[in-house]
Design an enzyme around this catalytic site. Structure first.
Site, PDB file in Angstrom:
ATOM      1  N   LYS A  21       0.384  47.247  17.195  1.00  0.00           N
ATOM      2  CA  LYS A  21      -0.573  47.279  18.311  1.00  0.00           C
ATOM      3  C   LYS A  21       0.153  47.106  19.645  1.00  0.00           C
ATOM      4  O   LYS A  21      -0.081  47.866  20.583  1.00  0.00           O
ATOM      5  CB  LYS A  21      -1.622  46.185  18.106  1.00  0.00           C
ATOM      6  CG  LYS A  21      -2.664  46.098  19.197  1.00  0.00           C
ATOM      7  CD  LYS A  21      -3.922  45.437  18.713  1.00  0.00           C
ATOM      8  CE  LYS A  21      -3.893  43.935  18.766  1.00  0.00           C
ATOM      9  NZ  LYS A  21      -3.924  43.399  20.144  1.00  0.00           N
ATOM     10  N   SER A  22       1.026  46.115  19.724  1.00  0.00           N
ATOM     11  CA  SER A  22       1.717  45.859  20.996  1.00  0.00           C
ATOM     12  C   SER A  22       2.551  47.061  21.426  1.00  0.00           C
ATOM     13  O   SER A  22       2.565  47.440  22.602  1.00  0.00           O
ATOM     14  CB  SER A  22       2.657  44.654  20.851  1.00  0.00           C
ATOM     15  OG  SER A  22       1.917  43.489  20.661  1.00  0.00           O
ATOM     16  N   ASP A 321       0.183  35.256  17.060  1.00  0.00           N
ATOM     17  CA  ASP A 321      -1.014  35.860  16.469  1.00  0.00           C
ATOM     18  C   ASP A 321      -1.177  35.507  14.991  1.00  0.00           C
ATOM     19  O   ASP A 321      -2.234  35.764  14.408  1.00  0.00           O
ATOM     20  CB  ASP A 321      -0.965  37.386  16.646  1.00  0.00           C
ATOM     21  CG  ASP A 321      -1.039  37.764  18.122  1.00  0.00           C
ATOM     22  OD1 ASP A 321      -1.657  37.014  18.896  1.00  0.00           O
ATOM     23  OD2 ASP A 321      -0.467  38.801  18.506  1.00  0.00           O
ATOM     24  N   LYS A 348      -7.135  33.352  23.593  1.00  0.00           N
ATOM     25  CA  LYS A 348      -7.081  34.639  22.879  1.00  0.00           C
ATOM     26  C   LYS A 348      -8.485  35.252  22.827  1.00  0.00           C
ATOM     27  O   LYS A 348      -9.362  34.863  23.578  1.00  0.00           O
ATOM     28  CB  LYS A 348      -6.485  34.433  21.489  1.00  0.00           C
ATOM     29  CG  LYS A 348      -5.052  33.913  21.519  1.00  0.00           C
ATOM     30  CD  LYS A 348      -4.117  34.939  22.145  1.00  0.00           C
ATOM     31  CE  LYS A 348      -2.722  34.390  22.340  1.00  0.00           C
ATOM     32  NZ  LYS A 348      -1.888  35.232  23.182  1.00  0.00           N
ATOM     33  N   ARG A 352      -9.019  30.293  19.750  1.00  0.00           N
ATOM     34  CA  ARG A 352      -8.599  30.340  18.335  1.00  0.00           C
ATOM     35  C   ARG A 352      -8.292  28.970  17.752  1.00  0.00           C
ATOM     36  O   ARG A 352      -8.269  28.841  16.534  1.00  0.00           O
ATOM     37  CB  ARG A 352      -7.401  31.271  18.149  1.00  0.00           C
ATOM     38  CG  ARG A 352      -7.820  32.705  18.082  1.00  0.00           C
ATOM     39  CD  ARG A 352      -6.840  33.582  17.327  1.00  0.00           C
ATOM     40  NE  ARG A 352      -7.285  34.952  17.487  1.00  0.00           N
ATOM     41  CZ  ARG A 352      -6.530  35.969  17.888  1.00  0.00           C
ATOM     42  NH1 ARG A 352      -5.258  35.776  18.153  1.00  0.00           N
ATOM     43  NH2 ARG A 352      -7.045  37.170  18.009  1.00  0.00           N
ATOM     44  N   ARG A 394      -8.867  38.731  14.359  1.00  0.00           N
ATOM     45  CA  ARG A 394      -7.970  37.954  13.493  1.00  0.00           C
ATOM     46  C   ARG A 394      -8.722  36.865  12.718  1.00  0.00           C
ATOM     47  O   ARG A 394      -8.307  36.483  11.634  1.00  0.00           O
ATOM     48  CB  ARG A 394      -6.805  37.386  14.296  1.00  0.00           C
ATOM     49  CG  ARG A 394      -5.937  38.504  14.893  1.00  0.00           C
ATOM     50  CD  ARG A 394      -4.562  38.071  15.294  1.00  0.00           C
ATOM     51  NE  ARG A 394      -4.012  38.982  16.279  1.00  0.00           N
ATOM     52  CZ  ARG A 394      -3.397  40.139  15.991  1.00  0.00           C
ATOM     53  NH1 ARG A 394      -3.226  40.507  14.744  1.00  0.00           N
ATOM     54  NH2 ARG A 394      -2.955  40.923  16.965  1.00  0.00           N
TER      55      ARG A 394
HETATM   56  C1  S3P Z   1       0.779  40.568  23.126  1.00  0.00           C
HETATM   57  C2  S3P Z   1       1.222  39.325  23.490  1.00  0.00           C
HETATM   58  C3  S3P Z   1       0.603  38.084  23.029  1.00  0.00           C
HETATM   59  C4  S3P Z   1      -0.264  38.319  21.805  1.00  0.00           C
HETATM   60  C5  S3P Z   1      -1.144  39.531  21.931  1.00  0.00           C
HETATM   61  C6  S3P Z   1      -0.305  40.769  22.171  1.00  0.00           C
HETATM   62  C7  S3P Z   1       1.452  41.741  23.712  1.00  0.00           C
HETATM   63  O1  S3P Z   1      -0.195  37.565  24.075  1.00  0.00           O
HETATM   64  O2  S3P Z   1      -1.047  37.191  21.515  1.00  0.00           O
HETATM   65  O3  S3P Z   1      -1.905  39.713  20.753  1.00  0.00           O
HETATM   66  O4  S3P Z   1       1.270  42.849  23.197  1.00  0.00           O
HETATM   67  O5  S3P Z   1       2.187  41.561  24.676  1.00  0.00           O
HETATM   68  P1  S3P Z   1       0.446  36.679  25.261  1.00  0.00           P
HETATM   69  O6  S3P Z   1       1.442  37.496  25.965  1.00  0.00           O
HETATM   70  O7  S3P Z   1      -0.694  36.311  26.169  1.00  0.00           O
HETATM   71  O8  S3P Z   1       1.027  35.483  24.579  1.00  0.00           O
END
Ligand code: S3P
Length: 433
Positions: A21-22, A321, A348, A352, A394
């Site tokens: 996803k990221s 996550d 989140k 969470r 999640r």
């Molecule tokens: C993500 C970073 C994380 C993560 C999120 C996806 C990203 O958040 O919890 O699900 O894709 O950069 P944070 O950067 O706020 O910690």
């Protein structure tokens, strides 16, 4: 939609987890910022990254779905079009935090961003503060929430110490740095996921890291590779891995999954708890240097007994996550597990910390909140009961895995929330039983 998840006999087979996803969000945004077309394969076609495709289309990028992947034709670094409607990010926190970095430098244009009810509760001042220091103008609801407006301006580089270890904030500043005057240095207290850095390196951007200091230089254009392959998402794979660790007699092979060191905290913590997991995790580079390719490995999981552990604040960003799954696994380890320095979990898709404590307590576990995290007093098993996902993907998937490992099964209410990151989740889990 609700489902009743019966205790599983065992988890057995092979799994290819969906695209990350990221990385999907980042690849689409960077492709929109590039001049040349980019083919993205294995893009995650789930709620959140689909919102990113709609957003970049509103900004002028062309997105064509081909059999081999998505062909994205961008508009270039400085030519985002002004949308006629506000950009709706849906439930996607990564989109609403990354995109303004690009938009902030579009001189003379104005952009409105909004999202669903959960997005409107998640703070954006963490990006508004550094972008404003760079010269951007941001008008947010109550100074920290969506809906908000970004007025494109002439940006300049800054030296910025991240107050929280957040990859979203780091990435937002990095995107703005590309169109700012002069270099930008971001200091990270603790490491967080580094996909933006890797992609920028692959796009020919001058970017370097020394220890916790990341420096990004402005670019004339992005020259991404013609083709970007999105690896399988370790955060999605983690659900099946947890099931295989917990359900006696299980053996699971997760194939070709990302083992990027900034994402492998879950596997490291699980192994410390005694989980039998064989894989080839990427090592953390000693000098902090950025590596370009995303590393892949199979992950071989066998069920076995667990022991409690303490998760420290430094580990949190590398497993952020997956912490709900660590809490679930802790219910099966006899003794006290503590997750510390995890206040970020409150921000989140849901709070969470509260959501996990409620879900696990409702299933018969002894779980409580601490000042900045969670405490679980594991008893070696979990009774079962009912979990309400509360629109958090999640938590929905956590409920399903809890059901498989429970004594009496779990009814999961709102399981459709899983589609935000893992649309085939229930089918993939069913295929492993
Ligand atoms: C993500 C970073 C994380 C993560 C999120 C996806 C990203 O958040 O919890 O699900 O894709 O950069 P944070 O950067 O706020 O910690």
């Amino acid at each position: 939609m609700k489902v009743l998840i019966e205790p599983a006999g065992r988890i057995k087979g092979r799994l290819t987890a969906p695209g990350d996803k990221s990385i999907s969000h980042r690849a689409a945004i960077l492709a929109a910022m590039a001049d040349e077309p980019v083919l993205i394969t294995n893009y995650l076609e789930a709620g959140d990254p689909i919102s990113t495709l709609s957003a970049i289309e509103q900004l002028g990028a062309l997105v064509e779905r081909r059999s081999e992947g998505l062909m994205i034709r961008g508009v270039g670094l400085r030519n985002a079009q002004t949308p006629t409607q506000p950009i709706d990010v849906g439930n996607a926190g990564t989109l609403i935090r990354l995109l303004p970095g690009w938009l902030a430098g579009q001189q003379g244009s104005s952009f409105q961003l909004d999202g669903d009810e959960s997005i409107r509760r998640r703070p954006i001042d963490r990006i508004a503060v550094p972008l404003t220091l760079m010269g951007a103008q941001i008008e947010a609801t109550d100074k920290r929430f969506a809906p908000f407006t970004v007025e494109g301006a002439r940006l300049h580089g800054i030296d910025y110490e991240l107050p929280v270890a957040s990859a979203q904030v780091k990435s937002c500043i990095a995107l703005a740095a590309l169109i700012a005057e002069g270099p930008t240095t971001i200091t990270e207290i603790d490491a967080s996921r580094d996909h933006t850095e890797r992609l920028l390196l692959s796009a020919g951007v001058k970017i370097s890291r020394l220890g916790g200091e990341l420096t990004i230089y402005p670019a004339d254009e992005l020259t991404l590779p013609d083709r970007i392959e999105i690896p399988s998402d370790p955060s999605s794979a983690a659900f099946a891995i947890a099931a295989a660790v917990l359900v006696p007699g299980s053996r699971l092979l997760v194939e070709d999954c990302s083992v990027n060191w900034t994402r492998s905290g879950f596997i490291k913590i699980a192994k410390r708890m005694g989980a039998v997991i064989i894989t080839d995790l990427e090592e953390r580079p000693k000098d902090g240097a950025i590596t370009q390719a995303e590393p892949l490995s199979d992950i071989d999981v066998t069920a076995g007994p667990l022991k409690p552990t303490t998760v420290s604040a430094r580990e949190v960003p590398l497993a952020v996550d997956e912490l709900p799954l660590i809490a679930l696994m802790a219910c099966f380890a006899e003794g006290q597990t503590r997750i510390e320095g995890a206040a970020e979990l409150r921000l989140k898709e849901s709070d969470r910390i509260a959501a996990v404590v409620t879900a696990l307590s409702d299933l018969g576990a002894e779980a409580e909140t601490s000042e900045d995290g969670l405490i679980i007093n594991g008893r070696g098993s979990l009774r079962g009961g009912r979990v309400d996902a509360g629109r958090d993907h999640r938590i929905a998937m956590l409920g399903v895995i809890a059901g498989l490992a429970s004594q009496e099964g779990v009814e999961v209410v709102g399981v459709e929330a899983a589609a935000v990151s893992y649309p085939d989740f229930l089918a993939d889990i069913a295929a492993l039983q």
